[in-house]
Design a protein around this motif. Structure first.
Motif, mmCIF file in Angstrom:
data_model
loop_
_atom_site.group_PDB
_atom_site.id
_atom_site.type_symbol
_atom_site.label_atom_id
_atom_site.label_comp_id
_atom_site.label_asym_id
_atom_site.label_seq_id
_atom_site.Cartn_x
_atom_site.Cartn_y
_atom_site.Cartn_z
ATOM 1 N N THR A 17 0.846 -1.302 -0.017
ATOM 2 C CA THR A 17 0.009 -0.157 0.138
ATOM 3 C C THR A 17 0.837 1.162 -0.099
ATOM 4 O OG1 THR A 17 -1.497 -1.218 1.323
ATOM 5 C CG2 THR A 17 -1.972 1.112 1.173
ATOM 6 N N ALA A 18 1.381 1.646 -1.159
ATOM 7 C CA ALA A 18 2.172 2.849 -1.438
ATOM 8 C C ALA A 18 2.168 2.955 -2.888
ATOM 9 C CB ALA A 18 3.704 2.395 -0.826
ATOM 10 N N GLU A 19 2.919 4.175 -3.183
ATOM 11 C CA GLU A 19 2.834 4.356 -4.665
ATOM 12 C C GLU A 19 4.495 3.888 -5.253
ATOM 13 O OE1 GLU A 19 0.667 6.201 -6.374
ATOM 14 O OE2 GLU A 19 -0.431 6.315 -4.484
ATOM 15 N N ALA A 20 4.159 3.564 -6.413
ATOM 16 C CA ALA A 20 5.415 2.845 -7.284
ATOM 17 C C ALA A 20 6.830 3.509 -6.904
ATOM 18 C CB ALA A 20 5.127 2.917 -8.551
ATOM 19 N N TRP A 24 9.695 1.439 -5.223
ATOM 20 C CA TRP A 24 11.025 1.402 -5.622
ATOM 21 C C TRP A 24 12.117 1.759 -4.884
ATOM 22 C CZ3 TRP A 24 12.706 -0.649 -10.374
ATOM 23 C CH2 TRP A 24 14.044 -0.224 -10.657
ATOM 24 N N ARG A 25 11.780 2.713 -3.958
ATOM 25 C CA ARG A 25 12.976 3.637 -3.350
ATOM 26 C C ARG A 25 13.062 2.482 -2.003
ATOM 27 N NH1 ARG A 25 11.403 8.457 -3.026
ATOM 28 N NH2 ARG A 25 9.754 8.061 -1.378
ATOM 29 N N GLY A 26 12.123 2.002 -1.552
ATOM 30 C CA GLY A 26 12.141 0.841 -0.539
ATOM 31 C C GLY A 26 12.826 -0.215 -0.991
ATOM 32 N N LEU A 27 12.633 -0.501 -2.312
ATOM 33 C CA LEU A 27 13.307 -1.892 -2.869
ATOM 34 C C LEU A 27 14.893 -1.613 -2.973
ATOM 35 C CD1 LEU A 27 13.539 -4.921 -4.076
ATOM 36 C CD2 LEU A 27 12.906 -3.507 -6.407
ATOM 37 N N GLN A 147 8.978 -1.295 4.612
ATOM 38 C CA GLN A 147 9.759 -0.269 4.561
ATOM 39 C C GLN A 147 8.791 0.920 3.649
ATOM 40 O OE1 GLN A 147 13.031 0.590 5.300
ATOM 41 N NE2 GLN A 147 13.064 2.758 4.322
ATOM 42 N N ALA A 148 8.180 0.650 2.601
ATOM 43 C CA ALA A 148 7.417 1.586 1.755
ATOM 44 C C ALA A 148 6.269 2.065 2.482
ATOM 45 C CB ALA A 148 7.157 0.748 0.474
ATOM 46 N N GLU A 149 5.465 1.026 3.357
ATOM 47 C CA GLU A 149 4.498 1.619 3.899
ATOM 48 C C GLU A 149 4.729 2.246 5.217
ATOM 49 O OE1 GLU A 149 2.166 -1.966 4.551
ATOM 50 O OE2 GLU A 149 1.583 -2.239 2.588
ATOM 51 N N HIS A 150 5.936 2.157 5.760
ATOM 52 C CA HIS A 150 6.273 2.862 6.919
ATOM 53 C C HIS A 150 6.771 4.513 6.562
ATOM 54 C CE1 HIS A 150 8.122 4.134 10.669
ATOM 55 N NE2 HIS A 150 9.401 4.514 9.939
#
Length: 152
Positions: A17-20, A24-27, A147-150
């Motif tokens: 649940t986040a924008e692409a 991507w940054r989280g990956l 990471q991305a959802e945080h």
């Protein structure tokens, strides 16, 4: 290396649940953090990987490297292709980001690999057959999701 010629091993998916751009940054952050552990560099050296350390541009781009992998292509917010090889295998790990609804991304990790000869077959049994690889990839995807959802 022609990725399409490598046999398909498996694919794992995580809905984020986040924008692409956030996924991507989280990956990139999770890959940097995960592969910076010394055990990966030691393992890459032990099995004869040419890529034995994190190197190249950050955020990740073509030419970036992690122990055991280098970035063959990076299409930000869409697809990251990591490739590698060692004594027992030639492989690719392809991450794809697809829309899964408003504010949701389907993050997929597809593994392709060739395990030549009897030693390669034994290595495949040890890594793929024990489900160790699947566990590691699912854990990595879950870390990217967290990471991305945080960050949101």
């Amino acid at each position: 290396m022609e990725i399409a010629t490598l046999p398909h091993v498996d694919e794992h998916t995580e809905i984020v649940t986040a924008e692409a751009r956030t996924v991507w940054r989280g990956l990139g952050e999770v890959l940097d953090r995960s592969f910076s552990e010394g055990r990966f560099a030691g393992y890459a050296s032990l099995v004869g990987c040419p890529d034995r350390a994190a190197a190249g541009p950050r955020p990740m781009a073509e030419g970036s490297a992690y122990p055991g992998f280098h970035v063959a292509s990076a299409d930000p917010d869409r697809e990251l292709v990591l490739v590698g090889r060692h004594y027992f295998s030639t492989y690719a790990l392809v991450f794809r980001l697809d829309q899964a609804g408003p504010g949701r991304i389907r993050l997929r990790a597809e593994t392709r690999a060739r395990f030549p000869g009897p030693i390669g077959a034994l290595y495949r049994l040890l890594v793929i057959g024990t489900r160790g690889h699947a566990f590691s990839v699912r854990r990595l995807l879950a870390a990217v999701r967290r990471q991305a959802e945080h960050v949101r």
